[in-house]
Design a protein around this motif. Structure first.
Motif, PDB file in Angstrom:
ATOM      1  N   VAL A  38       0.831  -1.147  -0.081  1.00  0.00           N
ATOM      2  CA  VAL A  38       0.007   0.289  -0.051  1.00  0.00           C
ATOM      3  C   VAL A  38       0.822   1.167  -0.024  1.00  0.00           C
ATOM      4  N   ASP A  39       1.967   1.399   0.867  1.00  0.00           N
ATOM      5  CA  ASP A  39       2.887   2.280   0.958  1.00  0.00           C
ATOM      6  C   ASP A  39       3.511   2.772  -0.703  1.00  0.00           C
ATOM      7  N   ARG A  40       4.034   1.689  -1.225  1.00  0.00           N
ATOM      8  CA  ARG A  40       4.594   1.752  -2.613  1.00  0.00           C
ATOM      9  C   ARG A  40       3.780   2.375  -3.656  1.00  0.00           C
ATOM     10  N   ARG A  41       2.346   1.698  -3.322  1.00  0.00           N
ATOM     11  CA  ARG A  41       1.385   2.350  -4.386  1.00  0.00           C
ATOM     12  C   ARG A  41       1.125   3.788  -4.032  1.00  0.00           C
ATOM     13  N   ASN A  42       0.872   4.242  -2.905  1.00  0.00           N
ATOM     14  CA  ASN A  42       0.542   5.508  -2.349  1.00  0.00           C
ATOM     15  C   ASN A  42       1.719   6.343  -2.935  1.00  0.00           C
ATOM     16  N   ARG A  44       3.999   5.711  -5.331  1.00  0.00           N
ATOM     17  CA  ARG A  44       3.544   5.887  -7.046  1.00  0.00           C
ATOM     18  C   ARG A  44       2.463   7.003  -7.238  1.00  0.00           C
ATOM     19  N   GLU A  45       1.562   6.882  -6.521  1.00  0.00           N
ATOM     20  CA  GLU A  45       0.449   7.930  -6.842  1.00  0.00           C
ATOM     21  C   GLU A  45       0.726   9.254  -6.492  1.00  0.00           C
ATOM     22  N   ARG A  46       1.551   9.770  -5.261  1.00  0.00           N
ATOM     23  CA  ARG A  46       1.997  10.959  -5.260  1.00  0.00           C
ATOM     24  C   ARG A  46       2.780  11.283  -6.281  1.00  0.00           C
ATOM     25  N   ARG A  47       3.682  10.506  -6.802  1.00  0.00           N
ATOM     26  CA  ARG A  47       4.733  10.911  -7.619  1.00  0.00           C
ATOM     27  C   ARG A  47       3.938  11.488  -8.790  1.00  0.00           C
ATOM     28  N   ARG A  48       2.892  10.474  -9.366  1.00  0.00           N
ATOM     29  CA  ARG A  48       2.269  10.782 -10.530  1.00  0.00           C
ATOM     30  C   ARG A  48       1.436  12.058 -10.528  1.00  0.00           C
ATOM     31  N   VAL A  49       0.940  12.355  -9.412  1.00  0.00           N
ATOM     32  CA  VAL A  49       0.261  13.522  -9.157  1.00  0.00           C
ATOM     33  C   VAL A  49       0.858  14.662  -9.242  1.00  0.00           C
ATOM     34  N   HIS A  50       2.337  14.652  -8.683  1.00  0.00           N
ATOM     35  CA  HIS A  50       3.278  15.787  -8.536  1.00  0.00           C
ATOM     36  C   HIS A  50       3.621  15.860  -9.981  1.00  0.00           C
ATOM     37  N   ASP A  51       4.003  15.013 -10.786  1.00  0.00           N
ATOM     38  CA  ASP A  51       4.497  14.998 -12.297  1.00  0.00           C
ATOM     39  C   ASP A  51       3.219  15.563 -12.929  1.00  0.00           C
ATOM     40  N   VAL A  52       2.148  15.324 -12.912  1.00  0.00           N
ATOM     41  CA  VAL A  52       1.128  15.927 -13.682  1.00  0.00           C
ATOM     42  C   VAL A  52       0.958  17.590 -13.365  1.00  0.00           C
ATOM     43  N   ASN A  53       1.119  17.641 -12.101  1.00  0.00           N
ATOM     44  CA  ASN A  53       0.887  19.127 -11.665  1.00  0.00           C
ATOM     45  C   ASN A  53       2.264  20.030 -12.155  1.00  0.00           C
ATOM     46  N   GLN A  54       3.189  19.340 -12.160  1.00  0.00           N
ATOM     47  CA  GLN A  54       4.370  20.010 -12.738  1.00  0.00           C
ATOM     48  C   GLN A  54       4.393  20.051 -14.350  1.00  0.00           C
ATOM     49  N   ALA A  55       3.675  19.287 -14.812  1.00  0.00           N
ATOM     50  CA  ALA A  55       3.278  19.534 -16.396  1.00  0.00           C
ATOM     51  C   ALA A  55       2.378  20.586 -16.391  1.00  0.00           C
TER      52      ALA A  55
END
Length: 104
Positions: A38-42, A44-55
């Motif tokens: 669960v921690d790994r998935r969370n 990954r999701e935080r990193r994905r959201v951060h990357d989308v926001n940076q884009a």
């Protein structure tokens, strides 16, 4: 393939079409998954959201602002939504395409 009970998992196929078989996996409730998974998935999701926001920040920086939007007060006081950013990008691309078509 075997499920958690040791029973063989069946593949579901459509008798009407020749599509690939669909493998059904059993949903494991969030609270029953191991914490490290669960921690790994969370993460990954935080990193994905951060990357989308940076884009989106990069895209906003590349878009021209209309004159009434360009005041410092307006930029700091009003958040431009992601949807508005995408719409402005589409409009800007269309305007650039028109400009290119006029010069050719």
């Amino acid at each position: 393939m075997f499920d958690s009970t040791g029973m063989e998992e069946s593949l579901v196929t459509s008798s009407e079409s020749k599509s690939k078989p669909i493998r059904r996996s059993k949903h494991i409730p969030h609270n029953l998954r191991p914490k490290h998974i669960v921690d790994r998935r969370n993460t990954r999701e935080r990193r994905r959201v951060h990357d989308v926001n940076q884009a989106f920040l990069l895209l906003k920086a590349l878009l021209p602002f209309e004159s009434h939007e360009h005041t410092k007060e307006h930029i700091h006081s009003t958040r431009i939504s992601k949807l508005r950013t995408l719409r402005k990008a589409v409009d800007y691309i269309k305007a650039l395409q028109l400009l290119l078509n006029e010069t050719n």
